[in-house]
Design an enzyme around this catalytic site. Structure first.
Site, mmCIF file in Angstrom:
data_model
loop_
_atom_site.group_PDB
_atom_site.id
_atom_site.type_symbol
_atom_site.label_atom_id
_atom_site.label_comp_id
_atom_site.label_asym_id
_atom_site.label_seq_id
_atom_site.Cartn_x
_atom_site.Cartn_y
_atom_site.Cartn_z
ATOM 1 N N TYR A 220 27.921 48.910 35.891
ATOM 2 C CA TYR A 220 28.159 47.926 34.620
ATOM 3 C C TYR A 220 27.899 46.615 34.835
ATOM 4 O O TYR A 220 28.341 45.835 36.005
ATOM 5 C CB TYR A 220 29.851 48.244 34.419
ATOM 6 C CG TYR A 220 30.450 47.242 33.339
ATOM 7 C CD1 TYR A 220 29.952 47.420 31.875
ATOM 8 C CD2 TYR A 220 31.660 46.482 33.815
ATOM 9 C CE1 TYR A 220 30.698 46.826 31.002
ATOM 10 C CE2 TYR A 220 32.449 45.967 32.520
ATOM 11 C CZ TYR A 220 32.079 46.214 31.321
ATOM 12 O OH TYR A 220 32.689 45.540 30.459
ATOM 13 N N ASP B 110 40.614 36.336 26.345
ATOM 14 C CA ASP B 110 41.171 37.379 27.596
ATOM 15 C C ASP B 110 42.223 37.997 27.155
ATOM 16 O O ASP B 110 43.553 37.530 27.394
ATOM 17 C CB ASP B 110 40.892 36.569 28.876
ATOM 18 C CG ASP B 110 41.559 37.640 29.901
ATOM 19 O OD1 ASP B 110 41.262 38.631 29.763
ATOM 20 O OD2 ASP B 110 41.876 37.056 31.083
ATOM 21 N N HIS C 291 43.537 40.678 28.915
ATOM 22 C CA HIS C 291 44.193 41.498 30.066
ATOM 23 C C HIS C 291 45.595 40.980 30.375
ATOM 24 O O HIS C 291 45.469 39.846 30.983
ATOM 25 C CB HIS C 291 43.188 41.672 31.010
ATOM 26 C CG HIS C 291 42.098 42.474 31.055
ATOM 27 N ND1 HIS C 291 40.904 41.661 30.468
ATOM 28 C CD2 HIS C 291 41.574 43.791 31.101
ATOM 29 C CE1 HIS C 291 40.285 42.743 30.377
ATOM 30 N NE2 HIS C 291 40.628 43.949 30.799
ATOM 31 N N LYS D 160 48.555 33.419 28.387
ATOM 32 C CA LYS D 160 47.183 33.719 28.526
ATOM 33 C C LYS D 160 46.441 32.564 27.422
ATOM 34 O O LYS D 160 46.825 32.422 26.330
ATOM 35 C CB LYS D 160 46.876 35.173 27.959
ATOM 36 C CG LYS D 160 47.553 36.129 29.015
ATOM 37 C CD LYS D 160 46.830 37.295 29.249
ATOM 38 C CE LYS D 160 45.302 37.015 29.709
ATOM 39 N NZ LYS D 160 45.011 37.303 31.095
ATOM 40 N N TYR E 48 40.376 54.539 31.969
ATOM 41 C CA TYR E 48 40.026 53.410 33.073
ATOM 42 C C TYR E 48 40.977 52.223 33.054
ATOM 43 O O TYR E 48 41.859 51.936 33.715
ATOM 44 C CB TYR E 48 38.624 52.854 32.847
ATOM 45 C CG TYR E 48 38.429 52.023 33.961
ATOM 46 C CD1 TYR E 48 37.980 52.349 35.199
ATOM 47 C CD2 TYR E 48 38.461 50.458 33.843
ATOM 48 C CE1 TYR E 48 37.795 51.490 36.552
ATOM 49 C CE2 TYR E 48 38.039 49.884 34.969
ATOM 50 C CZ TYR E 48 37.744 50.317 36.007
ATOM 51 O OH TYR E 48 37.772 49.324 37.267
ATOM 52 N N HIS E 49 41.049 51.497 31.711
ATOM 53 C CA HIS E 49 41.717 50.492 31.522
ATOM 54 C C HIS E 49 43.394 50.806 31.470
ATOM 55 O O HIS E 49 44.101 49.575 31.789
ATOM 56 C CB HIS E 49 41.350 49.773 30.290
ATOM 57 C CG HIS E 49 39.989 49.827 29.966
ATOM 58 N ND1 HIS E 49 39.452 51.044 29.309
ATOM 59 C CD2 HIS E 49 39.074 49.147 30.320
ATOM 60 C CE1 HIS E 49 38.018 50.921 29.355
ATOM 61 N NE2 HIS E 49 37.692 49.676 29.634
#
Lengths: 321, 718
Positions: free
Chosen positions: B82, B595, B597, B591, B236-237
């Site tokens: 990736y 982004d 996350h 944040k 995955y996340h």
């Protein structure tokens, strides 16, 4: 005093510092705070103070975001005091209201302050009343007070606001009986949220449940009628009706003096509260110095004196001091 | 049971207890998933399994042993790294170099503005252009990205969910303009919006219209792009956000169920689209658990699809891509990451993945350099060429432990899947915020284990390196990339047929209102040189932009520290701070930029609150100006900025400026946490940042630093 001027001019940092001062638990700050508030009481603004309460999950903050957006778009200045629960165990808190007030928190016409409830019961934290006086002096048109959940002591909030509104969700009509009678009695407006999508018919059913429920209340005076409104916070519908209703109630209550009477009552209550706090504080100090409680308890344990005689003796003792 | 009672077993148990001085019943360890791991497994453990069939073979139902009969003995897994950064030109160069060095497939990382449907010239995305991926504004960028890479031969995976329509459209048009018909395009589009609402937060529209877009893409590709995977259903996340393996497995499959339903609601036959559903799992450091997870995933998916009435065998087979865990990488002693990644890669291979990305060791600090990317790729080349792991299919089959673990994991996951079903499916569960909260709880527990030392992380909380190595990192000049992109956008806007653009965008709006397939309309708009941002905004007119509300867990972190000295010490400091200052230390955790996350931010917030701080949480995607207003109105003592997408060099100085603008005398302490290369530390300190906490920082220590910094500042003032 420069500080007061800055507040009246609406300087954000000064307003914020002033709220910190009135919320402070430090003795010194309390004195300062009283001084500041008495000066600000001489410079009253024109704010309407509105309380918002409701059980968790009905979308209080989302409603406030939506209604707030409607107001700031009409160029009103909006102050929001949101109270979040402090943890009983750690004393800390997570103040997350702003994550649900995304648009209005950016708007220059808003001032949004979250406050941890700390030990104080019932969703109104120490200093909320004073904070609303600060925002009033700073020229905010509306002051929202959002409280934690619904509980008996939420009624305390009604002692701070001109209009008290209860936000409920669709389906809550069935639990009408379960909701603390006091709150429904004190509420001026019932806002049924989530009047959207699949919940629409449920919401209007709930609204009529509330309508019929409030028709049983005896009208205490010439105070304005209680209103039930349907809104959708996510779709931003019904907002013009909310503001219209608020303005009508204010207008009507001002005409029939109910508005001023309410504020006068609130002042009486405030004074009483302050007096009680001061007396309590001084008595606590006296008890500490006096030491007669532990002295007499020992005597009770040893069987030298009856408990109620001891209590009488202690109170006598303290009153004579 | 026979074996267990046998003489041999009794003898073994005796020896075990003699050697360890521990009663066997107390010798089990417990995993994050709450699974008890015994010191020994026997034949008895694989009798009477619920989901696993001990007699099955690879390529046969329930596919536990692998989707194909021959697996790697015929063709090894695809090495699919990736990557993407800066401009399309630079990413294209990087791709070509990698393909020459043995990489087989491409996997494109887009930058955050592209994910969120903003063009590079949008003011909101100042700090994010070209940072965590490549910036794509128009089809011209996409064409450059695949310059000299023939799209009829190369399989391309694209991590795109929010702006999936304009990006997939650009890919299709780029192919067309390379003279490759869309029915020849192969690869995968992630197109998994549900997990965005759960953890990754790069959504654009609310859940319902987002699900419609997913279904539109499945519908379109099933008819027009037979070689293209319409979705990559991603766990995955979730693991990256802190989910344990049961949660990752269960929520991913529950997402899958929801997507199948969405596609069925379009009137498609299940066997028309199901063979093109693909999956994506994270592979962390729990070696056997990860192997069992992949085997369990295939077993459960078979059951799910059979229940849906699939007839084609291909519909029932779960094919997956895997990536080694990013969150297991540490900033401290970074060369350890090469070793971690190697074991994780081996797990994925033994679990039978179809393709794999191995992380570069420097990814806890920055984007990989050419050199670190080479090591990551070689990790897989060595596995394929030197170790012999490709010679036998599913070599762990029959292992008492692995088979029993596979079954146990399946059972636990199935319970959670049923729980989600009972809530009415994943879209409803996501709207109610249930999975997000569960994952955050799991994340906070994991963090507490590391901070309290219950879990050892080599080089971080034990066996620390006294001489931390210096690592060179890739630096992106964000302003230059942004200027380049803006110039390209302006050139295209000046030369395109504006009327055609307007017309195709209007058509798109109508299609959204009428509920017809959006991908076809979006392809037209992109062909006419509409930008990614324009297409996204057109749909925003109809659907609105989604803002997630956020719930927080509390008490989970503190529970791990009852009686812990360091923890109590901070709590005590907080209490005396309150006595002295009349209120608790108050910290705003934010944040900024695009982004999404927010695992780190959430964990810091809840653990600080558990130590007694008052913690303000800001919404996602805030600008520095918004943060400054929030901080000043709430009169916080400190702001903690969580940054993972390299935006700190632009956004943090901007925040400092905004604070001074509102309050020239602002005394707010600002600290930064997240992925920050050491090279940037001086820059941040020069901008008056008081402290920087890298990945793997101990939160209790960080909290103490913060309260000390706040106290110092107050005392200096007085």
């Amino acid at each position: 005093m420069q500080f007061v001027e800055k507040i009246v001019k609406g300087e954000r940092a000064a307003i914020a510092k002033a709220i910190t001062l009135v919320e402070s638990s430090r003795e010194n700050d309390k004195k300062e705070s009283r001084k500041l508030i008495s000066e600000l009481l001489n410079k009253p603004g024109k704010s309407i103070r509105i309380g918002f309460s409701g059980p968790p999950g009905v979308g209080k903050s989302t409603f406030i975001e939506s209604f707030g957006r409607y107001l700031v778009e009409k160029n009103y200045k909006l102050g929001i005091l949101a109270i979040d629960p402090s943890s009983q165990i750690t004393g800390g808190s997570i103040l997350g209201d702003k994550t649900r007030m995304i648009e209005i928190s950016k708007n220059p016409n808003t001032f949004i302050r979250s406050t941890p409830s700390r030990g104080s019961l019932g969703g109104i934290s120490i200093g909320t009343r004073e904070a609303s006086i600060i925002l009033d002096a700073a020229g905010y048109d509306f002051i929202f007070i959002e409280t934690v959940g619904v509980g008996q002591s939420e009624i305390m909030a009604t002692n701070l606001v001109d209009i008290f509104s209860l936000i409920v969700g669709p389906g809550s009509g069935d639990e009408l009986q379960g909701i603390k009678k006091g709150i429904t009695e004190y509420a001026d407006i019932f806002i049924v949220n989530k009047n959207d999508g699949d919940l629409k018919s449920e919401a209007s059913k709930t609204a009529s449940d509330y309508k019929s429920a409030i028709s049983y209340y005896k009208k205490s005076s010439e105070a304005a009628d209680k209103e039930v409104l349907l809104v959708s916070a996510i779709e931003q519908t019904g907002m013009e009706k909310v503001i219209e209703t608020i303005q009508n109630i204010v207008l009507q209550n001002k005409k029939n003096k109910n508005f001023d009477e309410r504020r006068a009552k609130q002042f009486t209550y405030w004074i009483e509260e302050e007096v009680r706090e001061i007396i309590q504080f001084s008595i606590q100090n006296k008890i500490k110095e006096d030491g007669s409680i532990s002295k007499f308890s020992q005597k009770v344990m040893d069987g030298e004196i009856q408990m109620f005689d001891a209590i009488e003796a202690i109170t006598q003792n303290l009153q004579n001091k | 049971m026979k074996t267990k009672n046998s003489e041999n077993y009794t003898k073994w148990q005796k020896s075990f207890e003699q050697e360890t001085k521990i009663d066997l019943n107390e010798a089990s360890s417990e995993t994050d998933e709450g699974i008890k791991i015994k010191p020994v497994y026997t034949k008895a453990d694989i009798e009477n399994l619920s989901f696993v069939d001990n007699d099955s073979l690879p390529g046969q139902l329930p596919y536990t042993r692998g989707p194909r009969a021959s697996m790697y003995t015929n063709r090894p897994w695809t090495i699919r790294q990736y990557a993407g950064f800066s401009t399309a030109e630079e990413s294209n160069e990087f791709y070509k170099k990698n393909l020459k060095s043995g990489q087989k497939g491409l996997s494109v990382a887009f930058d955050l503005p592209t994910h969120r449907g903003y063009d590079s010239d949008d003011d909101l995305v100042m700090g994010d252009v070209g940072k965590a991926g490549v910036a794509i504004d128009t089809v011209e960028d996409m064409k450059i990205l695949f310059n000299d890479i023939p799209l009829n031969q190369m399989s391309v995976s694209m991590t795109m969910n929010g702006a999936v329509l304009p990006v997939l459209s650009s890919f299709v048009v780029a192919g067309e303009e390379q003279n490759v018909n869309k029915n020849l395009l192969s690869g995968t589009i992630q197109n998994d919006i549900l997990k965005e609402f759960m953890v990754r937060n790069t959504y654009i529209y609310p859940p319902d219209p987002s699900m419609k877009i997913v279904a539109d893409i499945i519908e379109f590709t099933s008819k027009e792009m037979p070689k293209f995977n319409s979705i990559s259903i991603s766990g995955y996340h979730m693991q990256e956000a802190g989910a344990d393996n049961v949660l990752e497995l269960a929520y991913t499959l529950a997402d899958g169920i929801e997507y199948v339903r969405a596609a069925l609601s379009k009137g498609l036959d299940i066997d028309d689209f199901a063979p093109r559903l693909s999956f994506f799992f994270a592979i962390g450091t729990d070696f056997f658990m990860e192997i069992a997870k992949l085997r369990a995933a295939r077993t459960l998916w078979y059951k799910i699809m059979k229940d849906f009435g699939a007839k084609n065998e291909k519909s029932m087979i779960l094919r997956t891509h895997c990536q080694t865990s990013g969150v297991s990488l540490t900033e401290k002693d970074p060369y350890n990451n090469i070793i971690r990644t190697s074991y994780e890669a081996l797990s994925a291979i033994l679990g039978g993945t179809q393709s794999l990305h191995t992380n570069s060791f420097d990814e806890a600090i920055a984007l990989p350099t050419d050199e670190s990317a080479r090591i990551a790729r070689n990790t897989q080349l060595i596995l394929q060429n030197e170790t012999g792991v490709t010679n036998t299919v599913d070599p762990l089959a029959g292992s008492y432990f692995v088979e029993s673990l596979t079954d146990e994991l399946s059972k636990k996951a199935w319970e959670i899947i049923e729980e989600i079903e009972s809530l009415g499916g994943m879209t409803k569960a996501v709207k109610a915020g249930v999975p997000k909260l569960k994952i955050e709880e799991s994340a906070t527990k994991k963090q507490a284990k590391v901070d309290s030392g219950t879990r050892v992380v080599v080089g971080v909380n034990k066996f620390k390196n006294p001489k931390e190595p210096k690592v060179d990192v890739r630096v992106i000049d964000n302003n230059r990339v942004r200027d380049d992109q803006i110039k390209k956008i302006n050139d295209i806007k000046a030369s395109r047929d504006q009327k055609a653009v307007d017309k195709s965008l209007a058509k798109l709006v109508i299609a959204a209102k009428e509920d017809s397939n959006l991908l076809a309309c979006s392809i037209d708009a992109i062909k006419n040189r509409a930008t990614v941002g324009e297409v996204s905004k057109a749909l925003e007119q109809v659907y609105g932009r989604h803002f997630a509300t956020s719930l927080s867990v509390s008490g989970v972190y503190g529970k791990h520290f009852e009686g812990d000295e360091d923890f109590m010490n901070v709590a005590k400091k907080v209490n005396s701070f309150e006595k002295e200052n009349g209120r608790r230390p108050r910290v705003l955790i934010v944040k900024m930029g695009q982004d999404g996350h927010d695992r780190g931010a959430k964990i810091v917030a809840t653990s600080f609150a558990d130590m007694g701080f008052d913690v303000d949480m800001g919404p996602l995607f805030q600008s520095p100006k918004d943060v400054a207003k929030d901080a000043i109105e709430n009169d916080v003592h400190a702001i903690g900025v969580s940054t993972l997408a390299a935006g700190h060099k632009t956004l943090v100085p901007e925040l400092m400026k905004s604070l001074k603008q509102i309050d020239p005398k602002s005394k707010i302490v600002v600290f930064v946490g997240g992925v920050i290369p050491e090279q940037d530390y001086d820059f941040l300190y020069e901008n008056n940042i008081s402290a920087i906490f890298g990945p793997g920082s101990n939160i209790i220590e960080s909290a103490e630093t913060v309260i000390d910094l706040i106290s110092d500042k107050i005392h200096k003032d007085n």
